[in-house]
Design an enzyme around this catalytic site. Structure first.
Site, PDB file in Angstrom:
ATOM      1  N   ASP A 210       0.861  -1.182   0.000  1.00  0.00           N
ATOM      2  CA  ASP A 210       0.000   0.000   0.000  1.00  0.00           C
ATOM      3  C   ASP A 210       0.898   1.233   0.000  1.00  0.00           C
ATOM      4  OD1 ASP A 210      -2.273   1.852   0.600  1.00  0.00           O
ATOM      5  OD2 ASP A 210      -3.351  -0.015   0.967  1.00  0.00           O
ATOM      6  N   GLY A 232       4.777  -0.523  -4.056  1.00  0.00           N
ATOM      7  CA  GLY A 232       3.850   0.094  -3.130  1.00  0.00           C
ATOM      8  C   GLY A 232       2.967   1.053  -3.892  1.00  0.00           C
ATOM      9  N   HIS A 233       2.246   1.889  -3.160  1.00  0.00           N
ATOM     10  CA  HIS A 233       1.326   2.837  -3.789  1.00  0.00           C
ATOM     11  C   HIS A 233       1.846   4.263  -3.753  1.00  0.00           C
ATOM     12  CE1 HIS A 233      -2.403  -0.002  -3.183  1.00  0.00           C
ATOM     13  NE2 HIS A 233      -1.426  -0.557  -3.878  1.00  0.00           N
ATOM     14  N   GLY A 234       3.127   4.433  -3.422  1.00  0.00           N
ATOM     15  CA  GLY A 234       3.727   5.753  -3.460  1.00  0.00           C
ATOM     16  C   GLY A 234       3.624   6.488  -2.145  1.00  0.00           C
TER      17      GLY A 234
END
Length: 395
Positions: A210, A232-234
């Site tokens: 995430d 990941g999602h940054g």
């Protein structure tokens, strides 16, 4: 020297950085044993000491159950973890915590050791990334109302939920933290922060499923530097506006970071039909390298996962004084820059400077899309600013 039940021992001697007669406590359990009660007793003893104290978990692998180590303490306290502590490997739905450090002024956590959340079984039953109506899983490490703290040289592995959650902190520094989980592990945010003031995250490596770093409401004066993120999602500010009574966000600075193979890059996200009207201001991203990142630069004020909101009502979260400067590298899709602001409250004073993001896909070239914003342009922009229509966003 005195021996105590729970397999820990107290030694009194002078430590570097501690006064004479400082309390030094080492957990003496054999590797593989459960140290939950021993650690709780050791912390309680240290916390009640009128002089600075230190608790040491030695090298080895230990079991650790749910534990809350809360003050207030009478003097500064340091916990050095040299080994690895492992959580229960079962799913443990309905519990929201594993390890808590709370209400401590003057705190250090260090030692090169690891917190292993044993998240595999939990990920298989976790559907919180798909619905609001889900049973919560434990956050690995929580810092609740911890002040004047330094968290250094520790690792968090395979958290069931967030790896690290920070609430109500003041003057806290994270330095050389390693956060590791598979890219398909749901809701495993690396470090989530909210309602805190004066936090630094430095020299940290995060690979997870995430957001590497997520910023919640009430966050003030956050400095993020030299972070390597991916997969990941940054790095995300938000989501904001999901709940009523949220507090303003201000003073977020992210510099000198690298994002690689992430599903988003630098992101600000707010809900339409928001439950509150707050402001997120003075948010600055500078000198960032992106490597095959989907949506490298993204303001999304129509963030609505699972379609459980009304997109016809524009977001009431105000975004003010935002900048993206010296962002360079490669995009994983053609949407290199998307500034999708609220039609009810258009973004104010957004500055874009020296953007160089390339995309080599067959559906190229890269685009720079704007909605309800007129960015102030500095230096050069590649792709050229505001050239493409707004398209649907991933959640």
């Amino acid at each position: 020297m005195g021996a105590y039940s729970g397999a820990f021992t107290i030694f009194i001697f002078c430590l570097l950085g501690f006064s004479a007669n400082a309390v030094y406590i080492t957990i003496g359990s054999s590797s593989g044993s459960d140290i939950t009660q021993a650690l709780l007793k050791a912390f309680t003893t240290a916390c009640q000491s009128p002089t600075p104290s230190k608790v040491v978990i030695p090298k080895g692998v230990f079991k650790l159950g749910e534990i809350q180590m809360r003050g207030p303490c009478k003097a500064p306290i340091e916990i050095t973890i040299q080994g690895t502590v492992k959580a229960d490997g079962n799913a443990i739905q309905g519990k929201d915590t594993w390890v808590v450090f709370g209400n401590i002024n003057g705190f250090k956590l260090n030692g090169g050791g690891a917190f292993d959340g044993e998240g595999n079984a939990a990920w298989r039953v976790n559907n919180c990334h798909q619905t609001f109506n889900c049973k919560k899983l434990p956050i690995s490490i929580r810092f609740d109302f911890v002040e004047n703290a330094e968290i250094r040289d520790i690792s968090s592995i395979d958290a069931k939920n967030f790896h690290i959650n920070v609430l109500g902190a003041k003057n806290m520094t994270f330095d050389h933290i390693n956060i590791i989980a598979p890219k398909d592990s749901p809701n495993t945010d690396g470090i989530h922060l909210g309602r805190s003031d004066g936090v630094k995250i430095l020299n940290t490596f995060i690979t997870t499923g995430d957001d590497c770093i997520s910023v919640g409401d009430g966050m003030r004066n956050l400095h993020v530097e030299k972070i390597t993120c991916g997969p990941g999602h940054g790095i995300s500010v938000g989501s904001l506006g999901r709940y009523g009574m949220e507090q303003d966000v201000t003073g977020i600075r992210v510099i000198n970071c690298t994002l690689q193979e992430t599903t988003n890059g630098l992101r600000i996200k707010t809900w339409p039909s928001a439950a509150c009207s707050t402001t997120a201001s003075d948010i600055h991203f500078e000198n960032i390298i992106v490597k095959n990142v989907l949506n490298p630069i993204l303001i999304d004020q129509e963030y609505c996962p699972w379609n459980q909101c009304n997109k016809q009502k524009p977001s009431t979260i105000k975004l003010v004084n935002i900048s993206f400067k010296q962002i360079r590298g490669t995009s994983g899709n053609k949407d290199a820059v998307k500034l999708l602001c609220s039609r009810g409250y258009p973004c104010q004073n957004v500055e874009i400077g020296d953007i160089d993001i390339k995309y080599n896909g067959a559906d190229g070239p890269a685009t720079f899309q704007c909605s309800n914003v007129s960015p102030r342009l500095m230096g050069t922009q590649n792709p050229k600013a505001c050239t493409g229509p707004v398209t649907n966003l991933p959640q």
